[in-house]
Design a protein around this motif. Structure first.
Motif, short mmCIF file in Angstrom:
data_model
loop_
_atom_site.label_atom_id
_atom_site.label_comp_id
_atom_site.label_asym_id
_atom_site.label_seq_id
_atom_site.Cartn_x
_atom_site.Cartn_y
_atom_site.Cartn_z
N THR B 398 0.65 -1.07 -0.09
CA THR B 398 0.06 0.09 -0.08
C THR B 398 0.79 1.42 -0.03
N LEU B 399 2.15 1.14 0.46
CA LEU B 399 3.04 2.09 0.64
C LEU B 399 3.68 2.28 -0.75
N VAL B 421 -2.12 10.49 1.05
CA VAL B 421 -1.47 10.63 2.40
C VAL B 421 -0.06 10.49 2.33
N GLU B 422 1.00 11.33 2.71
CA GLU B 422 2.37 11.45 2.97
C GLU B 422 2.78 11.20 4.08
N ILE B 423 3.92 10.31 4.18
CA ILE B 423 4.50 10.19 5.63
C ILE B 423 5.38 11.13 6.05
N ALA B 424 5.14 11.58 7.29
CA ALA B 424 6.19 12.79 7.70
C ALA B 424 7.60 12.24 8.12
N PHE B 431 8.89 3.90 0.13
CA PHE B 431 7.76 3.79 0.95
C PHE B 431 7.30 5.04 1.86
N VAL B 434 0.97 6.74 0.79
CA VAL B 434 0.21 5.84 0.89
C VAL B 434 -0.76 5.83 -0.46
N VAL B 465 -6.00 4.73 0.16
CA VAL B 465 -6.47 5.79 1.25
C VAL B 465 -6.59 7.05 0.45
N LYS B 467 -7.68 11.35 0.51
CA LYS B 467 -8.09 12.52 1.35
C LYS B 467 -9.25 13.18 0.48
N ILE B 472 -10.42 11.64 5.98
CA ILE B 472 -9.51 10.63 5.39
C ILE B 472 -10.19 9.03 5.11
N THR B 474 -10.27 5.23 3.95
CA THR B 474 -9.97 3.94 3.39
C THR B 474 -10.82 3.35 2.80
#
Lengths: 498, 576
Positions: B398-399, B421-424, B431, B434, B465, B467, B472, B474
């Motif tokens: 998923t990543l 969605v971006e990971i901080a 990865f 999302v 996922v 936005k 948010i 799923t």
């Protein structure tokens, strides 16, 4: 039994039958059919034992380049003889007159001198024995001309001479002779039948299939690859796992991949400064960083349970609970977040499970992954006890992992007490960690209005899958290898067999 | 939580055993302390120590994060049941706490331990306790931190006060006085832990009765006073921090371990200012943690039938004491048992003392109907239909890499960042996002399989996922990707047609302008007037971006939009 042959094969057989043993080259010459057809026919006839084929090699001779020149232009010595027959010619003019190169002229003179047919006087080349000269080397000339036509002389002396003069060279010639034992009478009885490669709808419609024969296929030829539609093996393994859990009475629950810290931590009674909630142990979002807590009683209850235990009978974590921390968003690190959500609406008796995709920061190598599945669930019933939990875990080991022996050890989770680790005995690997479980603390359940025990359990099934498919690298679970997906052998269930 | 290195010979001696256990036997023993052996043994070395790693699983029992602590608990079931020794005569040392510390680092605890016989091994063990407790329990020294000093030359009263940032002293391993600020800039520990004190004008300092600097908690000791060496016999242990309970527990982790090593423990008086503390304290803490339990409740909870006597005996095996009060039992636990919040924690001690493997499991009769979620049934229906068309199922991550969702698709990253969605704090860029759709991931999959003979006909039914406005969500999508010389709009259209027919859904195609797909060969899939997905030939520039050299056609559908099917979008901020 009436023998049937294709028309062209029958023609070849007939020709061989009437000629008797014959060279293939001769057969080709005397037939209307082309060489390819004849050779193919012979191939099949030999395979089916109607025709015998004998191969022998013999040494034979063919013209060299020099020999070809000599054959077409004539021998040097004969040209010289012709030139000097009537009158002697001076050496300096002889080459031109005879139409020879200087070298050939010298060679020719040498040969004639050796044979005693000429003499040279003051440069004049004189023919001494004209009658003898007429016949000299004529045999070689004739032999050369015959060779041009493909006829090889038999005289060994002649051959020797021509070899020495580099007019001919030795070659190996393969002669293929075919013959048949079938009598002409038998051959006459053979039916000529058209051979086809395919049965067609037309043949079936008009019955003409009865009048043809079908070309035999080599049944041992490897067929063309047919790619079947396939389930992804790990996905299907999970479906089998779900079936087993359903068979034990569990109902599936699902939830969002992006979670609030509230459901993943606070509701599960992890204090807000617990190290598992630190930034390097979870994956956070860039935007938005926080979500919104619901306007529900249980939020307030959870807050109170954290601060002073509320009515749970606990002394609580004794700090000021921060709703903003609880609203922070993260990628779901544990499936137990789904269990927490399910507590909000629970009626006993109930048994739930989920197979959830989870995410944690970790190194990426053969045994570690950032993204992985977790299988977990809850069991709730007013009369359930810790011994029942051990019993359920044993059932999981037997029914899901096929293990016969289990071992329990003390374990720790912030949301359960007592907590237990389950190991199952693998026939080769010995005891392998298979899962963890415990009874949810009252600080977890009471805020949701639950006054009876809730058992929580988790199983590690990724390892089962890897053992079954003999995979040692966890990165192959979400396989990127199309060849593997196409051809990994299908497997009916979850059993990790021999 | 932490993993600690111990010596097998040493822990066996601490456990009072005559012989040295094998790693397997040791593993069985440390299970009692909620720990397990976590490495192969190494050695023995020239001092007769065989090194092995132990993984201690608790995050709330730092007293068990040492060989001494594990041995102390294990002995409860061997030869030392009941409370461990806690006595401490007053040392005569006092610590005076300045009110200015209330905002910065208010709590302190200390003890003196005398008569120790230090060698390199013991010093290393103490440093390990300090490191592990500071890091995990002390939240990297912010919540609590430990200091250990040779008590020679340290005079009472010790002042725990705060100083300006231009205050100077010689920090450990330096040879010159520098200011506090300079320590934060130049000294390795200063650099590492400066953030704990960065918001404060004044920083904590421990200074003895002769005005000699002992340390700047929690950063660094001074170089000149209090170094512990193999010659040392008497030490001062102090802990400071922002949480009073944590500070007291951290102190006991070290002090009790030194007591187990033969030291004599003496108490220190902490004189708190009236401004923020109710009373002075004598540390180490000696007040026992008391919990009242009801045996009937415990037995119901565990499913056991233990008598009061049996319960008390089991509790003593876990180094508690207990008083039989008939219907209740008063359990008394060592002061560091601040992990005990509720009687369920006592029930855990009882169950662990029983040895889980000796408790007979029972089978509860909880009769419930098992079933998959309705959306799983619908997912499996779709998977089956697609398999039936000879497509091969993929289950991918998923990543994904932001490039796969943006540049490779000729899209601006900003636009993608608004919906995906971006990971901080990603581990790796590969990865760090999302997926909000599946087709780009399948394109990436295909780029890794260009050497495999075509055609490739693959699909995935999986989660994404997205936005949308402030939500948010799923959701589950299906994506099909066909790659090969003969794959066209027609071939993917046949797949869509068969899929929808078997799902009993009428649909229409309407030309769209989705840049993923080739103009003139792309459309939205519309069901009951609602766009549910898209279909078409992948644009050649995108095929090339992925390093692929065959034509591709594809479709993707948001399954939550299909009427009559039971897919649900999970909103992170709701709980349906």
């Amino acid at each position: 039994m009436t023998l049937q042959l294709r028309p062209d094969h029958l023609a070849v057989l007939k020709a061989i039958g009437s000629s008797g043993p014959i060279l293939v080259t001769e057969l080709v010459k005397s037939s209307d059919l082309n060489r390819g057809t004849i050779e193919a026919a012979i191939g099949t006839l030999v395979q089916d034992c109607h025709v015998n084929r004998e191969v022998n090699t013999e040494i034979t001779y063919q013209l060299t380049e020099r020999g070809k020149e000599a054959a077409t232009d004539g021998l040097a010595e004969r040209k010289i003889i012709a030139s000097i027959r009537d009158e002697a010619v001076h050496m300096k003019d002889l080459a031109d007159q005879a139409g020879l190169s200087k070298g050939d002229m010298t060679a020719g003179i040498g040969i004639l001198r050796k044979a005693g047919l000429i003499s040279i006087n003051k440069g004049q080349v004189i023919l001494d024995k004209p009658e003898k000269a007429d016949e000299f080397s004529k045999d070689i000339e004739n032999a050369l001309k015959a060779l041009l036509q493909g006829t090889v002389p038999e005289d060994t002396d002649l051959i020797e001479q021509m070899k020495n003069r580099n007019f001919i060279e030795e070659v190996e010639k393969t002669n293929v002779t075919v013959s048949t034992k079938l009598t002409k009478a038998k051959i006459k009885k053979i039916k000529a039948v058209e051979e086809v490669t395919r049965l067609t709808p037309k043949m079936l419609a008009d019955g003409s299939w009865k009048d043809v024969s079908f070309k035999p296929y080599s049944v041992k030829t490897k067929p063309r690859v047919l790619h079947a539609g396939r389930y992804q093996p790990y996905r299907q393994f999970i479906e089998h796992l779900k079936r087993k859990l359903i068979g034990l009475g569990f109902q599936e629950m699902k939830g969002p991949l992006i979670e609030q810290e509230f459901w993943n931590f606070d509701a599960l009674y992890a204090p807000q400064d617990h190290s598992a909630r630190e930034d390097n142990d979870i994956l956070l979002l860039k935007e938005p960083t926080h979500g919104q807590l619901l306007d529900e009683d249980y939020i307030t209850n959870v807050a109170a349970a954290h601060e002073d235990g509320w009515t749970t009978g606990s002394i609580g974590h004794q700090y000021k609970w921060d709703p903003r921390k609880a609203a922070r968003l993260l990628l779901r690190p544990q499936g137990t977040a789904i269990s927490a959500r399910t507590l909000a609406d629970l009626e006993p008796p109930a048994k739930y499970f989920s197979v959830a995709r989870c995410f944690r920061p970790d190194q990426i190598d053969a045994t570690h992954a950032i993204e992985f599945n977790q299988t977990e669930g809850i069991i709730c019933d007013p009369d359930i006890t810790f011994r029942d939990l051990l019993g359920m875990l044993k059932t999981f080991a037997v029914e899901v992992a096929g293990a016969e022996e289990v071992r329990f050890r003390p374990d720790y989770y912030p949301f359960t007490a007592p907590s237990v680790e389950l190991s199952a005995r693998h026939p080769v690997l010995g005891f392998v960690e298979f899962g963890g479980a415990g009874i949810f603390r009252p600080e977890v359940t009471k805020p949701f209005g639950i006054d009876y025990p809730v058992l929580a359990w988790g199983l590690g099934v990724g390892r089962l899958f890897m053992t079954k498919y003999e995979i040692s690298d966890i990165r192959e679970l979400y396989s990127q290898n199309l060849n593997w997906l196409r051809s990994e052998k299908a497997s009916a269930g979850m059993e990790v067999n021999s | 939580m932490p993993t600690i290195d111990i010596s097998i010979e040493d822990i066996c001696r601490l456990m009072g055993l005559d012989e040295t256990l094998s790693p397997e036997e040791l593993d069985q023993k440390v299970a009692f302390a909620i720990a397990e052996v976590d490495s192969e043994p190494e050695g023995p070395d020239e001092n007769g120590h065989t090194k092995i790693a132990i993984d201690v699983k608790t995050s709330n029992r730092p007293d068990l994060w040492s060989a001494e602590g594990i041995a102390r608990l294990v002995r409860g079931q061997l030869d030392q049941p009941g409370l461990p020794p806690l006595d401490a005569e007053p040392s005569g040392y006092e610590i005076e706490v300045d009110p200015s510390l209330e905002e910065v680092r208010p709590y302190i605890a200390a003890a003196v331990v005398r008569g120790l016989d230090f060698d390199d091994f013991l010093i290393k063990q103490m440093i390990q306790i300090q490191d592990k407790v500071d890091f995990s329990f002390g939240r990297r020294r912010k919540r609590s931190s430990i200091g250990i000093y040779n008590i020679n030359m340290i005079e009472s009263p010790i002042s725990y006060t705060s100083v300006d940032r231009d205050f100077k002293f010689v920090p450990l391993q330096f040879d010159q006085e520098i200011t506090v600020d300079e320590i934060f800039e130049q000294h390795p520990k200063g650099i590492e832990y400066a953030h704990i004190l960065e918001d404060y004008d004044k920083v904590p300092m421990l200074i003895d009765g002769n005005d000699r600097v002992l340390s700047m908690p929690p950063i660094i000791n001074s170089n000149d006073v209090g170094r512990v060496t193999v010659e040392s016999t008497d030490v001062l242990v102090e802990t400071t921090g922002t949480n009073r309970d944590a500070v007291l527990v951290a102190l006991s982790c070290v002090v009790q371990a030194l007591r187990d090593r033969g030291g004599q423990v003496q108490s220190v008086e902490i004189k708190y200012p009236e401004e923020y503390a109710a009373e002075n304290e004598i540390t180490p803490e000696q007040k026992l943690v008391e919990t009242e339990i009801k045996p009937a409740e415990i037995n119901t909870y565990l499913g056991t039938d233990l008598s009061n006597e049996e319960i008390i005996e089991l509790l003593r095996k876990r180094r508690n004491d207990a008083v039989d009060q008939g219907d209740t039992i008063l359990v008394k636990s060592p002061p560091w048992r601040k992990d005990i919040l509720h009687w369920v924690d006592i029930s855990e001690d009882i169950a662990m003392a029983m040895d889980y493997n000796r408790i007979e499991p029972t089978q509860a009769n909880v009769v419930t109907a098992g079933k998959v979620d309705v959306s799983t049934e619908d997912e499996n229906l779709i998977r089956e239909i697609l398999i039936g068309m000879q497509l091969i199922e993929v289950m991918d991550y998923t990543l994904t890499d932001p490039e796969i969702l943006s540049t490779k698709l000729n899209r601006e990253f900003d636009a993608v960042g608004r919906v995906a969605v971006e990971i901080a704090n990603p581990v790796t860029a590969t990865f760090s996002m999302v997926r909000n759709e599946i087709l780009p991931i399948l394109l990436s999959f295909e780029s890794k399989n260009t050497h495999v003979d075509y055609p490739h006909r693959v699909f995935e039914v999986g989660e994404i996922v997205s936005k949308e406005d402030d939500r948010i969500l799923t959701k589950t999508h299906v994506a099909v990707l066909l790659s090969g010389a003969n794959e066209t709009f027609e071939t993917i259209s046949s797949v869509l047609n068969t899929l929808m027919r078997l799902l009993d859904l009428d649909y229409e195609l309407e030309v769209n302008d989705l840049e993923l797909l080739l103009e003139g060969r792309r459309a939205d899939i519309i069901v009951q007037g609602v766009p549910v997905g898209h279909i078409g030939e992948i644009h050649p520039s995108i095929i090339t971006n992925f390093g692929i050299e065959v034509p591709m056609s594809a479709l993707e559908i948001d399954l939550t939009r299909l009427p009559g099917y039971r897919f649900q979008a999970y909103d992170t901020n709701l709980n349906s």
